[in-house]
Write a protein that holds these residues in place. Structure first.
Motif, short mmCIF file in Angstrom:
data_model
loop_
_atom_site.label_atom_id
_atom_site.label_comp_id
_atom_site.label_asym_id
_atom_site.label_seq_id
_atom_site.Cartn_x
_atom_site.Cartn_y
_atom_site.Cartn_z
N PRO A 4 0.85 -1.19 0.00
CA PRO A 4 0.00 0.00 0.00
C PRO A 4 0.89 1.24 0.00
O PRO A 4 2.10 1.18 0.26
N GLU A 5 0.29 2.38 -0.24
CA GLU A 5 1.01 3.65 -0.15
C GLU A 5 1.39 3.88 1.32
O GLU A 5 0.72 3.39 2.23
N TYR A 7 1.09 6.51 3.21
CA TYR A 7 0.04 7.17 3.99
C TYR A 7 -1.06 6.19 4.41
O TYR A 7 -1.68 6.35 5.46
N GLU A 8 -1.31 5.15 3.59
CA GLU A 8 -2.32 4.15 3.95
C GLU A 8 -1.85 3.32 5.14
O GLU A 8 -2.64 2.98 6.03
N TYR A 11 -2.14 5.48 8.25
CA TYR A 11 -3.52 5.54 8.70
C TYR A 11 -3.88 4.25 9.46
O TYR A 11 -4.51 4.31 10.52
N ILE A 77 -3.98 -4.13 2.71
CA ILE A 77 -4.79 -3.62 3.81
C ILE A 77 -6.18 -4.23 3.73
O ILE A 77 -6.75 -4.36 2.66
#
Length: 119
Positions: A4-5, A7-8, A11, A77
């Motif tokens: 995932p990125e 930022y993901e 989070y 995720i």
């Protein structure tokens, strides 16, 4: 490795990533996260470029699970209703099922072998 990125992941872990070397993109140097839920602490490190990582689960300050992860092919995720977490997929030659780490609402870890074990 497919990931995932950044930022993901931040989070999901509810914190800023700790990048090993700020001068090198995180994908090549590695990144770590930690998440505390009640008395359980998850520590997760991943280096996508090398396909490896590490997972620790501590309960009341004591390490009860410490996994060195190798031959990782993908991190995904998971969000299903109120449940959040991530799934770590491995090269099929390792004969293990994906590692599933639930981070919300409670911490839970599932993992196993894809081989039939015989006595």
């Amino acid at each position: 490795m497919k990931t995932p990125e950044l930022y993901e992941l931040e989070y999901l872990f509810e914190c800023d990533a700790r990048i090993v070397d700020e001068e090198i993109p995180w994908y090549y140097t590695g990144v770590s996260f930690s998440l505390m839920r009640e008395n359980k602490l998850i520590k997760f490190y991943v280096n996508p470029a090398s396909g490896n990582g590490e997972l620790r689960l501590e309960v009341n300050g004591e390490t009860i699970i410490h996994l060195d992860l190798e031959n990782v092919t993908e991190i995904q995720i998971i969000k299903e209703g109120k449940i959040e977490g991530f799934k770590v997929h491995f090269d099929k030659e390792n004969y293990v099922t994906p590692l599933i780490v639930q981070t919300k609402p409670v911490v839970k870890i599932e993992w196993g072998t894809s081989l039939e074990l015989q006595r």
